[in-house]
Each structure stands twice: as structure tokens, then as C-alpha cells.
Design a protein around this motif. Structure first.
Motif, PDB file in Angstrom:
ATOM      1  N   LEU A 224      -1.575   9.070   2.401  1.00  0.00           N
ATOM      2  CA  LEU A 224      -2.399   8.505   1.563  1.00  0.00           C
ATOM      3  C   LEU A 224      -2.457   6.956   2.196  1.00  0.00           C
ATOM      4  CD1 LEU A 224      -4.619   7.980  -0.702  1.00  0.00           C
ATOM      5  CD2 LEU A 224      -2.554   7.717  -2.140  1.00  0.00           C
ATOM      6  N   ALA A 225      -1.059   6.312   2.564  1.00  0.00           N
ATOM      7  CA  ALA A 225      -1.087   5.071   2.790  1.00  0.00           C
ATOM      8  C   ALA A 225      -1.507   4.744   4.214  1.00  0.00           C
ATOM      9  CB  ALA A 225       0.474   4.830   2.819  1.00  0.00           C
ATOM     10  N   ALA A 226      -1.528   5.750   5.172  1.00  0.00           N
ATOM     11  CA  ALA A 226      -2.270   5.664   6.284  1.00  0.00           C
ATOM     12  C   ALA A 226      -3.654   5.625   6.391  1.00  0.00           C
ATOM     13  CB  ALA A 226      -1.771   6.789   7.266  1.00  0.00           C
ATOM     14  N   GLU A 227      -4.249   6.546   5.506  1.00  0.00           N
ATOM     15  CA  GLU A 227      -5.504   6.547   5.169  1.00  0.00           C
ATOM     16  C   GLU A 227      -6.121   5.140   4.689  1.00  0.00           C
ATOM     17  OE1 GLU A 227      -8.316   8.618   1.913  1.00  0.00           O
ATOM     18  OE2 GLU A 227      -7.266  10.109   3.270  1.00  0.00           O
ATOM     19  N   ARG A 228      -5.462   4.399   3.785  1.00  0.00           N
ATOM     20  CA  ARG A 228      -5.594   3.295   3.090  1.00  0.00           C
ATOM     21  C   ARG A 228      -5.660   2.086   4.057  1.00  0.00           C
ATOM     22  NH1 ARG A 228      -3.404   4.065  -3.246  1.00  0.00           N
ATOM     23  NH2 ARG A 228      -5.243   5.596  -3.747  1.00  0.00           N
TER      24      ARG A 228
ATOM     25  N   ILE B 208       0.854  -1.363   0.145  1.00  0.00           N
ATOM     26  CA  ILE B 208       0.052   0.000   0.055  1.00  0.00           C
ATOM     27  C   ILE B 208       0.791   1.130   0.060  1.00  0.00           C
ATOM     28  CG2 ILE B 208      -1.562   1.225   1.375  1.00  0.00           C
ATOM     29  CD1 ILE B 208      -2.950  -1.209   2.226  1.00  0.00           C
ATOM     30  N   LEU B 209       1.922   1.345   0.801  1.00  0.00           N
ATOM     31  CA  LEU B 209       2.622   2.351   0.792  1.00  0.00           C
ATOM     32  C   LEU B 209       3.443   2.708  -0.499  1.00  0.00           C
ATOM     33  CD1 LEU B 209       4.375   4.620   2.507  1.00  0.00           C
ATOM     34  CD2 LEU B 209       5.958   2.928   3.333  1.00  0.00           C
TER      35      LEU B 209
ATOM     36  N   ASN C 114      -1.627   6.184  12.210  1.00  0.00           N
ATOM     37  CA  ASN C 114      -2.287   7.478  11.977  1.00  0.00           C
ATOM     38  C   ASN C 114      -1.364   8.747  12.350  1.00  0.00           C
ATOM     39  OD1 ASN C 114      -4.571   8.806  11.160  1.00  0.00           O
ATOM     40  ND2 ASN C 114      -5.550   8.948  13.013  1.00  0.00           N
ATOM     41  N   PRO C 115      -0.493   8.874  11.650  1.00  0.00           N
ATOM     42  CA  PRO C 115       0.532   9.983  11.963  1.00  0.00           C
ATOM     43  C   PRO C 115       0.047  11.361  11.379  1.00  0.00           C
ATOM     44  CG  PRO C 115       1.249   8.998  10.123  1.00  0.00           C
ATOM     45  CD  PRO C 115       0.102   8.051  10.543  1.00  0.00           C
ATOM     46  N   THR C 116       0.459  12.280  12.175  1.00  0.00           N
ATOM     47  CA  THR C 116       0.089  13.770  11.607  1.00  0.00           C
ATOM     48  C   THR C 116       1.183  14.047  10.642  1.00  0.00           C
ATOM     49  OG1 THR C 116       1.498  14.744  13.629  1.00  0.00           O
ATOM     50  CG2 THR C 116      -0.564  14.204  14.128  1.00  0.00           C
TER      51      THR C 116
END
Length: 159
Positions: free
Chosen positions: A153-157, A91-92, A124-126
Motif C-alpha cells: 500500500l505504501a509503495a502504491e501511494r 505514508i509507510l 515498486n517491490p514485488t
């Protein structure tokens, strides 16, 4: 310099990789020259640029600053090891492509390792945490914004 070789057994990308290495052989040289894992790049050879980053037991490290013998008994993940088992992009990695988070590609392996290390510990990093995590990796092409967007985007997915 001694010609003595030291036995090592290192798990690389999920596979046991035994070998005999000189005491002062850097991990990056062993990965590239002996294992043909050339995704890990040699940049500054002083630990500054981050192009040689790999995961050691799940934590990003500079492989140009480590001797192979120091990795004996440990688990190493290179950028090749971030891919899915079928060889398709993670994903990343896909997010980096989608957001144009790579241009010349030289820093990309180190950026991916740094970003994956962050996402492993903080899914879920800032934006500030992302910038801090990749801050030790030098990029001359993207201006970093697209890399930050790729990690977001990777975090969201992966939620």
C-alpha cells in the motif's frame, strides 16, 4: 573494563548529537537511555529478532550489534525519524495502521525500518522482495501478511 569515554558526534534523525560514551555501549542502549528514543526496541540482543533495527546512512542495521562509537560520524535514523517533519505519520507508518500491520507493536519499529530501507532502494517491490526484506524480523502476532500488504500500500501511494 575501562571507564574511558570516547567522544562521538552522530547525526540522529537529522540532528547532530555529540556525546561521550564508553567503548562498549551498544547503539540501541545509547539511543534509548541517553537520547530517550525508545521507539527502537530491545528484543533478543543477539541481532536475530530485528526489533532494534535503525538506519545507518540509509541502510537498515541491528543497533544491538553495534557499538555507539562505530556510528561516530554517521547518520542514524530511528523509527521516530521516519515521521514527517510536523510529527505526523509517514505514508509507510500510516499504511501499517490502515492494514493492521501491527498488533502488539513490538516488532513494528524494526519492520518499518526494514520496509523503508526496501522502499528507498526499490519503490515498486514485488511481494517476494517485500517478504525477503522483512524476513529478518520476527513477528508473532500478524502472520506477516498484513505487513506485506502495508508495504504494498505504501509503495502504491508513493508512485
Amino acid at each position: 573494563m575501562s571507564d574511558k569515554l570516547h567522544e562521538v558526534s552522530i547525526e540522529v534523525n537529522g540532528k547532530a548529537r555529540p556525546g561521550a560514551v564508553p567503548a562498549r555501549l551498544s547503539l540501541v542502549d545509547w539511543l534509548r537511555d541517553e537520547l530517550c528514543l525508545t521507539g527502537t526496541h530491545v528484543g533478543c540482543e543477539h541481532g536475530i529478532c530485528g526489533a532494534c533495527s535503525v538506519m545507518l546512512d540509509g541502510e537498515p542495521v541491528r543497533s544491538c550489534l553495534m557499538y555507539t562509537v562505530q556510528a561516530n560520524g554517521h547518520r542514524v535514523t530511528t523509527v521516530e525519524g521516519l515521521a514527517k517533519p510536523d510529527g505526523s505519520m509517514s505514508i509507510l507508518q500510516d499504511a501499517f495502521c490502515e492494514t493492521h500491520g501491527l498488533q502488539c507493536g513490538y516488532c513494528t519499529p524494526g519492520m518499518l525500518i526494514a520496509a523503508q530501507g526496501l522502499l528507498n532502494s526499490n519503490p515498486n517491490p514485488t511481494e517476494e522482495q517485500i517478504r525477503d526484506a522483512i524476513g529478518g524480523n520476527l513477528c508473532r502476532c500478524t502472520g506477516y501478511q498484513q505487513i506485506v500488504e502495508a508495504v504494498q500500500l505504501a509503495a502504491e501511494r508513493t508512485k
